[in-house]
Design a protein around this motif. Structure first.
Motif, PDB file in Angstrom:
ATOM      1  N   UNK A  72      48.896  47.224  35.980  1.00 18.34           N
ATOM      2  CA  UNK A  72      48.482  45.606  36.653  1.00 18.34           C
ATOM      3  C   UNK A  72      47.276  45.827  37.040  1.00 18.34           C
ATOM      4  N   UNK A  73      46.893  47.101  37.868  1.00 15.29           N
ATOM      5  CA  UNK A  73      45.431  47.294  38.256  1.00 15.29           C
ATOM      6  C   UNK A  73      44.600  47.176  37.413  1.00 15.29           C
ATOM      7  N   UNK A  74      44.804  47.749  36.349  1.00 15.04           N
ATOM      8  CA  UNK A  74      43.687  48.004  35.120  1.00 15.04           C
ATOM      9  C   UNK A  74      43.453  46.722  34.628  1.00 15.04           C
ATOM     10  N   UNK A  75      44.549  45.670  34.248  1.00 16.00           N
ATOM     11  CA  UNK A  75      44.483  44.418  33.815  1.00 16.00           C
ATOM     12  C   UNK A  75      43.540  43.541  34.755  1.00 16.00           C
ATOM     13  N   UNK A  76      43.925  43.631  36.157  1.00 14.00           N
ATOM     14  CA  UNK A  76      43.067  42.771  37.146  1.00 14.00           C
ATOM     15  C   UNK A  76      41.471  43.373  37.088  1.00 14.00           C
ATOM     16  N   UNK A  77      41.173  44.686  36.965  1.00 15.98           N
ATOM     17  CA  UNK A  77      39.977  45.079  36.776  1.00 15.98           C
ATOM     18  C   UNK A  77      39.391  44.762  35.924  1.00 15.98           C
ATOM     19  N   UNK A 119      31.687  47.137  40.794  1.00  9.20           N
ATOM     20  CA  UNK A 119      32.086  45.682  41.131  1.00  9.20           C
ATOM     21  C   UNK A 119      31.221  45.334  42.295  1.00  9.20           C
ATOM     22  N   UNK A 120      30.920  46.322  43.364  1.00  7.49           N
ATOM     23  CA  UNK A 120      30.211  45.969  44.503  1.00  7.49           C
ATOM     24  C   UNK A 120      28.866  45.517  44.121  1.00  7.49           C
ATOM     25  N   UNK A 163      29.842  32.952  37.281  1.00 10.95           N
ATOM     26  CA  UNK A 163      30.614  31.835  37.944  1.00 10.95           C
ATOM     27  C   UNK A 163      30.526  32.547  39.402  1.00 10.95           C
ATOM     28  N   UNK A 164      29.478  32.549  39.855  1.00  9.62           N
ATOM     29  CA  UNK A 164      29.462  33.115  41.445  1.00  9.62           C
ATOM     30  C   UNK A 164      30.444  32.685  42.355  1.00  9.62           C
ATOM     31  N   UNK A 165      30.722  31.390  42.400  1.00  8.32           N
ATOM     32  CA  UNK A 165      32.008  31.102  43.478  1.00  8.32           C
ATOM     33  C   UNK A 165      33.085  31.895  43.070  1.00  8.32           C
ATOM     34  N   UNK A 166      33.570  31.763  41.972  1.00  8.07           N
ATOM     35  CA  UNK A 166      34.895  32.102  41.477  1.00  8.07           C
ATOM     36  C   UNK A 166      34.582  33.813  41.802  1.00  8.07           C
ATOM     37  N   UNK A 220      36.010  42.365  35.609  1.00  9.69           N
ATOM     38  CA  UNK A 220      34.756  42.809  35.110  1.00  9.69           C
ATOM     39  C   UNK A 220      34.362  41.655  33.925  1.00  9.69           C
ATOM     40  N   UNK A 221      35.091  40.980  33.358  1.00 10.03           N
ATOM     41  CA  UNK A 221      34.920  39.962  32.430  1.00 10.03           C
ATOM     42  C   UNK A 221      34.320  38.864  33.278  1.00 10.03           C
ATOM     43  N   UNK A 222      34.748  38.377  34.470  1.00 11.55           N
ATOM     44  CA  UNK A 222      34.266  37.326  35.277  1.00 11.55           C
ATOM     45  C   UNK A 222      33.073  37.595  35.893  1.00 11.55           C
ATOM     46  N   UNK A 223      32.551  38.769  35.999  1.00 10.01           N
ATOM     47  CA  UNK A 223      31.274  39.154  36.499  1.00 10.01           C
ATOM     48  C   UNK A 223      30.209  38.704  35.336  1.00 10.01           C
TER      49      UNK A 223
END
Length: 213
Positions: free
Chosen positions: A33-38, A73-74, A49-52, A42-45
Protein backbone atom coordinates in the motif's frame (compact mmCIF):
# COMPACT_ATOMS: atom_id res chain seq x y z
CA UNK A 1 0.63 -37.61 29.32
CA UNK A 2 3.73 -37.28 27.17
CA UNK A 3 1.59 -37.55 24.02
CA UNK A 4 -0.76 -34.88 25.31
CA UNK A 5 2.21 -32.64 26.05
CA UNK A 6 3.57 -33.08 22.54
CA UNK A 7 0.15 -32.39 21.04
CA UNK A 8 -0.20 -29.26 23.17
CA UNK A 9 3.25 -28.09 22.10
CA UNK A 10 2.45 -28.74 18.43
CA UNK A 11 -0.83 -26.85 18.70
CA UNK A 12 1.00 -23.95 20.32
CA UNK A 13 3.71 -23.94 17.64
CA UNK A 14 1.08 -24.12 14.92
CA UNK A 15 -0.73 -21.16 16.45
CA UNK A 16 2.49 -19.18 16.63
CA UNK A 17 3.30 -20.05 13.02
CA UNK A 18 -0.15 -18.92 11.88
CA UNK A 19 0.23 -15.69 13.83
CA UNK A 20 3.65 -15.10 12.25
CA UNK A 21 2.24 -15.74 8.77
CA UNK A 22 -0.67 -13.37 9.48
CA UNK A 23 1.65 -10.63 10.73
CA UNK A 24 3.96 -11.06 7.77
CA UNK A 25 0.97 -10.91 5.44
CA UNK A 26 -0.24 -7.70 7.06
CA UNK A 27 3.22 -6.19 6.85
CA UNK A 28 3.48 -7.16 3.18
CA UNK A 29 0.07 -5.65 2.47
CA UNK A 30 1.08 -2.44 4.28
CA UNK A 31 4.33 -2.24 2.32
CA UNK A 32 2.47 -2.73 -0.94
CA UNK A 33 0.00 0.00 0.00
CA UNK A 34 2.85 2.39 0.86
CA UNK A 35 4.62 1.54 -2.39
CA UNK A 36 1.39 2.16 -4.33
CA UNK A 37 0.75 5.52 -2.66
CA UNK A 38 4.37 6.56 -3.13
CA UNK A 39 4.21 5.68 -6.82
CA UNK A 40 0.94 7.59 -7.24
CA UNK A 41 2.47 10.68 -5.62
CA UNK A 42 5.57 10.37 -7.79
CA UNK A 43 3.30 10.35 -10.86
CA UNK A 44 1.39 13.33 -9.44
CA UNK A 45 4.62 15.32 -9.24
CA UNK A 46 4.96 14.86 -12.99
CA UNK A 47 1.55 16.42 -13.65
CA UNK A 48 2.63 19.80 -12.19
CA UNK A 49 -0.82 20.10 -10.56
CA UNK A 50 0.59 22.18 -7.72
CA UNK A 51 -2.60 22.52 -5.69
CA UNK A 52 -3.17 18.78 -5.66
CA UNK A 53 0.51 18.10 -4.94
CA UNK A 54 0.44 20.41 -1.92
CA UNK A 55 -2.81 18.88 -0.64
CA UNK A 56 -1.51 15.33 -0.99
CA UNK A 57 2.00 15.85 0.40
CA UNK A 58 1.25 16.04 4.17
CA UNK A 59 -0.28 12.54 4.15
CA UNK A 60 2.44 11.11 1.91
CA UNK A 61 5.09 12.62 4.18
CA UNK A 62 3.73 10.51 7.08
CA UNK A 63 4.31 7.22 5.21
CA UNK A 64 7.18 4.90 6.13
CA UNK A 65 9.24 5.93 3.13
CA UNK A 66 12.89 5.34 2.47
CA UNK A 67 15.25 8.31 3.03
CA UNK A 68 15.70 8.56 -0.75
CA UNK A 69 11.94 8.65 -1.37
CA UNK A 70 11.46 11.30 1.31
CA UNK A 71 14.15 13.51 -0.21
CA UNK A 72 12.88 13.07 -3.78
CA UNK A 73 9.36 14.01 -2.72
CA UNK A 74 10.52 16.96 -0.60
CA UNK A 75 12.54 18.37 -3.48
CA UNK A 76 9.68 17.73 -5.90
CA UNK A 77 7.23 19.69 -3.77
CA UNK A 78 9.71 22.53 -3.30
CA UNK A 79 10.30 22.69 -7.04
CA UNK A 80 6.55 22.76 -7.74
CA UNK A 81 6.09 25.59 -5.25
CA UNK A 82 9.08 27.51 -6.62
CA UNK A 83 8.01 27.18 -10.25
CA UNK A 84 4.47 28.33 -9.47
CA UNK A 85 5.77 31.24 -7.38
CA UNK A 86 8.14 32.26 -10.19
CA UNK A 87 5.32 32.12 -12.75
CA UNK A 88 3.13 34.31 -10.51
CA UNK A 89 5.97 36.78 -10.01
CA UNK A 90 6.70 37.11 -13.75
CA UNK A 91 2.99 37.47 -14.59
CA UNK A 92 2.71 40.11 -11.87
CA UNK A 93 5.65 42.07 -13.27
CA UNK A 94 4.07 41.96 -16.73
CA UNK A 95 0.77 43.24 -15.33
CA UNK A 96 2.60 45.94 -13.36
CA UNK A 97 4.39 47.16 -16.49
CA UNK A 98 1.04 47.20 -18.31
CA UNK A 99 -0.31 49.31 -15.41
CA UNK A 100 -2.95 46.71 -14.59
CA UNK A 101 -2.22 47.08 -10.90
CA UNK A 102 -5.19 45.15 -9.48
CA UNK A 103 -4.22 42.16 -11.61
CA UNK A 104 -0.59 42.57 -10.56
CA UNK A 105 -1.59 42.53 -6.88
CA UNK A 106 -3.41 39.22 -7.36
CA UNK A 107 -0.44 37.64 -9.13
CA UNK A 108 2.04 38.78 -6.47
CA UNK A 109 -0.19 37.55 -3.64
CA UNK A 110 -0.52 34.19 -5.40
CA UNK A 111 3.24 33.97 -5.83
CA UNK A 112 3.84 34.62 -2.13
CA UNK A 113 1.26 32.00 -1.14
CA UNK A 114 3.51 29.38 -2.73
CA UNK A 115 6.90 30.75 -1.69
CA UNK A 116 6.97 33.32 1.09
CA UNK A 117 10.67 33.22 1.90
CA UNK A 118 13.90 33.93 0.05
CA UNK A 119 15.27 36.59 -2.33
CA UNK A 120 12.48 36.14 -4.91
CA UNK A 121 9.86 36.59 -2.21
CA UNK A 122 11.54 39.84 -1.11
CA UNK A 123 11.45 41.15 -4.69
CA UNK A 124 7.83 40.05 -5.00
CA UNK A 125 6.90 42.00 -1.88
CA UNK A 126 8.52 45.14 -3.29
CA UNK A 127 6.39 44.91 -6.43
CA UNK A 128 3.33 44.03 -4.34
CA UNK A 129 3.86 47.22 -2.34
CA UNK A 130 4.29 49.27 -5.52
CA UNK A 131 1.16 47.74 -7.05
CA UNK A 132 -0.91 48.39 -3.94
CA UNK A 133 0.22 52.03 -3.93
CA UNK A 134 -0.56 52.46 -7.63
CA UNK A 135 -3.97 50.83 -7.21
CA UNK A 136 -4.74 53.06 -4.21
CA UNK A 137 -5.39 49.86 -2.30
CA UNK A 138 -4.61 48.79 1.27
CA UNK A 139 -1.89 51.14 2.58
CA UNK A 140 -1.24 48.97 5.62
CA UNK A 141 -0.60 45.95 3.40
CA UNK A 142 1.72 48.02 1.22
CA UNK A 143 3.70 49.15 4.28
CA UNK A 144 4.00 45.58 5.50
CA UNK A 145 5.09 44.41 2.06
CA UNK A 146 7.89 47.00 1.95
CA UNK A 147 8.96 46.16 5.51
CA UNK A 148 9.27 42.46 4.65
CA UNK A 149 11.01 43.28 1.35
CA UNK A 150 13.66 45.26 3.24
CA UNK A 151 13.99 42.50 5.86
CA UNK A 152 14.50 40.03 3.00
CA UNK A 153 17.34 42.06 1.52
CA UNK A 154 15.57 43.62 -1.47
CA UNK A 155 16.77 47.14 -0.59
CA UNK A 156 20.33 46.15 -1.42
CA UNK A 157 19.44 45.58 -5.08
CA UNK A 158 16.31 47.72 -5.63
CA UNK A 159 17.51 51.30 -5.19
CA UNK A 160 14.10 52.97 -5.11
CA UNK A 161 12.57 50.65 -2.48
CA UNK A 162 13.02 53.09 0.41
CA UNK A 163 11.61 55.94 -1.68
CA UNK A 164 8.32 54.11 -2.26
CA UNK A 165 8.36 52.86 1.31
CA UNK A 166 8.49 56.51 2.35
CA UNK A 167 5.45 57.23 0.19
CA UNK A 168 3.54 54.35 1.75
CA UNK A 169 4.44 55.54 5.25
CA UNK A 170 3.33 59.07 4.38
CA UNK A 171 -0.05 57.77 3.21
CA UNK A 172 -0.29 55.76 6.40
CA UNK A 173 0.31 58.93 8.47
CA UNK A 174 3.54 57.51 9.89
CA UNK A 175 5.35 60.74 9.16
CA UNK A 176 8.40 60.26 11.38
CA UNK A 177 9.05 56.86 9.79
CA UNK A 178 8.51 58.40 6.35
CA UNK A 179 11.11 61.11 7.06
CA UNK A 180 13.56 58.42 8.13
CA UNK A 181 13.09 56.39 4.93
CA UNK A 182 13.33 59.41 2.62
CA UNK A 183 16.47 60.46 4.50
CA UNK A 184 18.04 57.02 4.02
CA UNK A 185 17.14 57.03 0.33
CA UNK A 186 18.67 60.49 -0.19
CA UNK A 187 21.83 59.50 1.66
CA UNK A 188 22.29 56.14 -0.05
CA UNK A 189 21.41 57.19 -3.63
CA UNK A 190 22.64 60.75 -4.30
CA UNK A 191 22.55 60.29 -8.09
CA UNK A 192 19.25 58.48 -8.39
CA UNK A 193 16.62 59.95 -10.71
CA UNK A 194 14.22 60.21 -7.71
CA UNK A 195 16.78 61.96 -5.49
CA UNK A 196 15.48 65.51 -5.98
CA UNK A 197 11.86 64.41 -5.62
CA UNK A 198 12.71 62.62 -2.38
CA UNK A 199 14.36 65.80 -1.05
CA UNK A 200 11.21 67.77 -1.83
CA UNK A 201 9.03 65.23 -0.06
CA UNK A 202 11.35 65.23 2.94
CA UNK A 203 11.28 69.03 3.08
CA UNK A 204 7.49 68.98 2.90
CA UNK A 205 7.32 66.51 5.76
CA UNK A 206 9.75 68.62 7.79
CA UNK A 207 7.63 71.69 7.14
CA UNK A 208 4.47 69.87 8.17
CA UNK A 209 6.20 68.79 11.39
CA UNK A 210 7.21 72.40 12.11
CA UNK A 211 3.71 73.76 11.52
CA UNK A 212 1.92 71.04 13.45
CA UNK A 213 0.97 71.95 17.03
Amino acid sequence: VELETKQSRLVSELGQAKATVRIQGEELTAKREIATRAHEFFQLLGTKDVNQIIRAYPEVEKLALSPTEKEVFRQGVQKARRNTADAGYLSGVDAFRDEDFDKAVNFFRRSLSYQGEGPRAADTRYFLGRSLLSADADTAEAIRAFELAIAGGAASKIDELRYYFGIALTRGKRLEDARREFGKFISEHPRHRLHLLAKRKLAKLASASTIAP
